[in-house]
Each structure stands twice: as C-alpha cells, then as structure tokens.
Design an enzyme around this catalytic site. Structure first.
Site, short mmCIF file in Angstrom:
data_model
loop_
_atom_site.label_atom_id
_atom_site.label_comp_id
_atom_site.label_asym_id
_atom_site.label_seq_id
_atom_site.Cartn_x
_atom_site.Cartn_y
_atom_site.Cartn_z
N SER A 131 40.06 -29.91 -28.08
CA SER A 131 41.14 -30.09 -27.11
C SER A 131 40.56 -30.50 -25.77
O SER A 131 39.35 -30.44 -25.55
CB SER A 131 41.92 -28.78 -26.96
OG SER A 131 41.23 -27.94 -26.06
N LYS A 132 41.46 -30.92 -24.86
CA LYS A 132 40.96 -31.39 -23.57
C LYS A 132 40.30 -30.26 -22.76
O LYS A 132 39.48 -30.51 -21.91
CB LYS A 132 42.07 -32.07 -22.77
CG LYS A 132 43.23 -31.20 -22.38
CD LYS A 132 44.23 -32.02 -21.57
CE LYS A 132 45.31 -31.11 -20.99
NZ LYS A 132 46.22 -31.82 -20.10
N ARG A 133 40.68 -29.03 -23.05
CA ARG A 133 40.08 -27.89 -22.32
C ARG A 133 38.70 -27.51 -22.89
O ARG A 133 37.97 -26.75 -22.28
CB ARG A 133 40.98 -26.65 -22.41
CG ARG A 133 42.35 -26.87 -21.87
CD ARG A 133 42.45 -26.48 -20.40
NE ARG A 133 43.70 -27.00 -19.88
CZ ARG A 133 43.81 -27.83 -18.85
NH1 ARG A 133 42.74 -28.22 -18.17
NH2 ARG A 133 44.97 -28.26 -18.44
#
Ligand code: GLU
Length: 501
Positions: free
Chosen positions: A257-259
């Site tokens: 994920s982007k995190r």
C-alpha cells in the site's frame, strides 16, 4: 490479426503508485511487441476524488520511465479527447440505451435516504433484491416516474443486474472466471449530475477507442463481470481481459500500500509528491537515487518471467521477450533489496557524465563548486560502491573537502611515532611529483625507508579520506590533486601524533 490497442487508464486521485507503473509497463510492452498502440486515458469522472497535479504527475512519471504513450492527453490521437471529463456528453446516450433495452433504470433515492439505509443496515447493497423495495423506475408507477423525471434533473441511472445468472469470461491470465449476478450490486452508471461513473465511462471508452486488450490490476476482476454484462447489453464485442497479480508487501502478506513506504523505509512512488498534509508527502524512487531502467527491470519481473533465468533486460529486449502467457496468477513480493541490486547494476553500466548530471544539484546544494567533469570522475571511482545514486555524494565528501574526522580506531592500531616524520616527508615529495608518478613516489618512499606498507597505506588513506572505506587510493589522490592531498597528509600527521601520544 486484430490491431493491438491497449490503454493505461489511471484516475488522477493522487500520485501514481509503483503498481500503476507496472500496469503501464505491461501495457506498453504488449503494445510494442505487436506493433500496437499504447493509449493513455485519464479517468477523471470522480470529481470528489480528483487531485490537482495528479495528471501531470502521471505523465511526468511515464516520461521518466520512457513509457511514452502513442495517444493520450498531451500526445494527441484520432479517438480523443483522452480525458473522460472532456467526453461527458458522449456517455448519456449509452446510459439511455441501456435503460431503453431494459438493462438499466432510473433511481430516485436521495443520497440522504441511501445513507440512512446504510446506517440502519451496514451490509446494505443496492442490488437485484433490495431494488424491489426502493424508489426507482422499476418499482414506481409509470406516471410517478414521469413526474419525478420532470421535476428532477439530477436522476441517477443504475445498471440492472439480472437475477440468478452466471457471468463468465476467459481471462488471459486467470483462465475461465465466473460470477454469480446475485453477488453483484446495481452500480450507478450515470450520476444525477450527468457524469458517468467508472463502469460506464470505462466500457464506452474502451469500445470507442477500439481497445483490443484490457490489462489491469486484479482488483478490477469483479468489475469486469459488470463490464462483460454491459458489453453484451450493448451488443458490443468485449476486449480481451488480462488481470495482473497483486504486488505484495515485503513480508509477502497483503497488498503493497502507499503507506508501506514509510513503514518499511523505501519509496513506493516513482517521483516525490508534495501535499498539504504531512502524512501524504512521499519521496519518490527518482529522488531516492534509483534509475528508471533499473526499476523497469525490477518491476517487469514482479509477476512476469521470461521462462529462463535471464534477469537483466533493457526496455527494448523486454519489448521482444514480453508475453501475457508468462504472467503468473499469484502475487509478487516487493523486495527492495532486489530493486537495489538492479539499481547497482545499472549505475555501474551508466556513463559517468550521466551520473554526474543526476547528482550535480545535490553537489551544488552541498556548497561545492566543481565542474561537472570533476563530478563525473568522482562518479567513475564511486559507482561500483553504491546501490543508489544519492549514496555517491554521501560516501564521497572527501573528494570535495578535507575530512572533518579520522578513523581513530585504525590510527591507534597502525600509527608508530616515527611515522609522522615519514608521512610529512612523503607529502613533500608528493607536492612536487608529476601526476603520473604519484604511485611510484609513495611506493618508492616506503621501499627506500623499509616501512611497513600496510601501515603507511592505511594512514595515507585516512589522511586523505578520513576513513578506511573508499575507492582506489592512488586514483583518489590523482583526482583530488597531489598538492591538496599533500597538505591533508601533513595536517593528518600532526593529528595522528597528538592523538596517539
Ligand atoms: N481508472 C481505473 C484506475 O484508476 C482504471 C481501471 C482500468 O484499467 O479499467 O485504476
């Protein structure tokens, strides 16, 4: 054979995740392999999620990787416009067609009504069961529908999923896939404001843009069932579908994920992205010192394999070797160490001047005033020793300024009191010797005075660079200059003397 036309269709809702680049890459390679066309289409119908700057980011990223679209906004083409927001007028006709054919209906429920329904029933779905109890053109008398249509000009149109049917299609990667229509909800296809949603705009555009193959992420698989249904309702031949495997977290568990970038300490976006919200600022692979050709090579193998053990590919080799048949179904683990391995390979292969231009701004920002040719020579000496271009300067400060600290541990092991005198007289000879005699001068002195070469060479290295790490010492001295190195050696000899006594 049908003309190959593929599209990359991102939504400009923020920076493009590295997984999106892999999708673009696979589309690009497939198009190039078959002399086809790679289209960029910006799917910006969701105005709520629209983020200014995201489209420019997408195009800049594709340009950085060299994945240039043949058609698209900024690239032109015969079947544009290529931004869905500029095609708004096209879609209503098709939504109306579906209504007139009995495959879609008008829905009058207000957002507030739907919200309260969701509050009282968290699993609420607008589907082929619940629609019978809701306010739409299937349940209300014709006269009421007519008057509601007259009074409201913001009526939504929903797709009417059939009851008890199975929708199947053959995916190029996953094989035969089936969905039970009772599991699929009645998606809004045209919103009250006349904007299409993803599903309608996507199939209308794929059809009008003559897309032959839809290559996209696995998360779109269940949408494809709705799309296949819509193609049939329109009497259109659907394109071929290929759903790519997920890119997994480094742990192998769950989608990257982007995190995860912040969590695992590596970039997940191609370029840096600045946002008003601190938590949405991301450092890109480019700014972190990765080369686009290395990332392409790394990304292509996340889900595809050439069928042999070849690992290194240039973009043009990939255009030859790539095929949909060799894409796997299972998720591919994102291994940043592997990405660094590729990056190191491509850094070593890179021209020194190219590397110099890449790090020149950092060198200037650090306050060093040197020519780009000098930086290129430093890159030449350093490139085998780094995994990312930004590590070149970090490990090569001594090429730009004298060391500020010395490796005291090694000094205490190697230094003997008489060395101070010898280092200084060697420095004096170095000062007057020609550039091509630096090695002979140093080695000649060591031999003449019967000194221990291991000790002296270590101390010289520390005098010049501050530490035991670094490229070849003689080459480093030659580049820095024998005069400058001579004064570093004299200064260091004083330091050694004091620190050991
Ligand atoms: N707009 C969709 C996205 O953001 C495109 C999905 C597709 O390729 O159909 O990924």
């Amino acid at each position: 054979m049908t003309k190959i036309r593929v599209r990359f269709a991102p939504s400009p809702t923020g920076p493009l995740h590295i997984g999106g680049i892999r999708t673009a890459l696979y589309n690009y390679l497939f198009a190039k392999k078959y002399n086809g066309t790679f289209v960029l289409r910006i799917e910006d119908t969701d105005q709520v999620r629209y983020v200014p700057g995201a489209e420019t980011y997408i195009i800049d990223s594709l340009r950085w990787f060299g994945l240039l679209p043949d058609e698209g906004p900024e690239f032109g083409g015969q079947v544009g416009p290529y931004r869905q927001s500029e095609r708004k007028d096209i879609y209503r006709e098709y939504a109306d067609l579906l209504v007139s054919r009995g495959h879609a209906y008008y829905a009058f429920d207000t957002p507030e009504e739907l919200e309260s329904m969701r509050e009282s029933n968290p699993t609420f779905k607008y589907d082929n069961k619940s629609r019978n109890t809701l306010k739409n053109s299937l349940t209300l008398p014709a006269a009421t529908v007519e008057s509601l249509m007259e009074k409201n000009d913001d009526v939504a149109i929903r797709l009417q999923m059939p009851v008890d049917q199975v929708i199947s299609f053959d995916d190029e990667i996953r094989g035969h896939v089936s969905f039970d229509t009772n599991e699929l909800d009645d998606k809004v296809i045209l919103k009250g404001d006349g904007m299409p949603t993803y599903h309608l705009a996507n199939i209308v555009d794929d059809h009008l843009m003559q897309i032959s193959h839809v290559i996209r992420g696995e998360e779109w698989l269940s949408s494809t069932a709705k799309h296949v249904f819509m193609y049939a309702c329109m009497d259109w031949t659907p394109p071929a579908f290929a759903h790519l495997p997920l890119i997994l977290k480094p742990t192998g568990k769950g989608k990257l994920s982007k995190r995860d970038g912040a969590k695992f300490g590596f970039p997940v976006f191609p370029l840096s992205w600045d946002s008003d919200h601190e938590e949405d600022n991301f450092t890109g692979f480019r700014e972190d010192g990765f080369l686009p050709e290395a990332l392409i090579n790394f990304l292509v193998l996340l889900g595809w394999s050439p069928g042999n053990d070849q690992e290194l590919f240039t973009l043009s080799e990939l255009c030859e070797a790539f095929s949909l048949e060799k894409i796997v179904k299972s998720g591919a683990r994102f291994d940043i160490e592997k990405a660094k391995w590729f990056n190191q390979h491509y850094i070593i292969q890179s021209d020194n001047l190219k590397l110099a231009y890449l790090i020149q701004n950092k060198v200037i920002e650090a306050g060093y005033h040197v020519t780009v040719e000098y930086i290129a020579d430093v890159c030449g000496l350093m490139k085998e020793r780094v995994h990312k271009t930004d590590e070149i300067l970090d490990n090569a400060r001594f090429f730009f300024e004298p060391p500020g600290t010395y490796d005291d541990n090694t000094i205490s092991k190697k230094y003997k009191p008489e060395y101070s005198f010898h280092l200084k007289s060697m420095a004096e000879s170095l000062m007057i010797c020609p550039e091509n005699e630096i090695e002979a001068t140093i080695k000649g002195y060591i031999a003449e005075k019967s000194l221990k070469a291991g000790d002296i060479m270590s101390l010289l290295r520390i005098a010049v660079s501050g530490s035991m790490q670094g490229p070849d010492l003689i080459q480093s001295i030659t580049l820095i200059g024998n005069n400058e190195c001579a004064s570093r050696i004299i200064r260091a000899a004083d330091y050694f003397e004091k620190s050991v006594s």
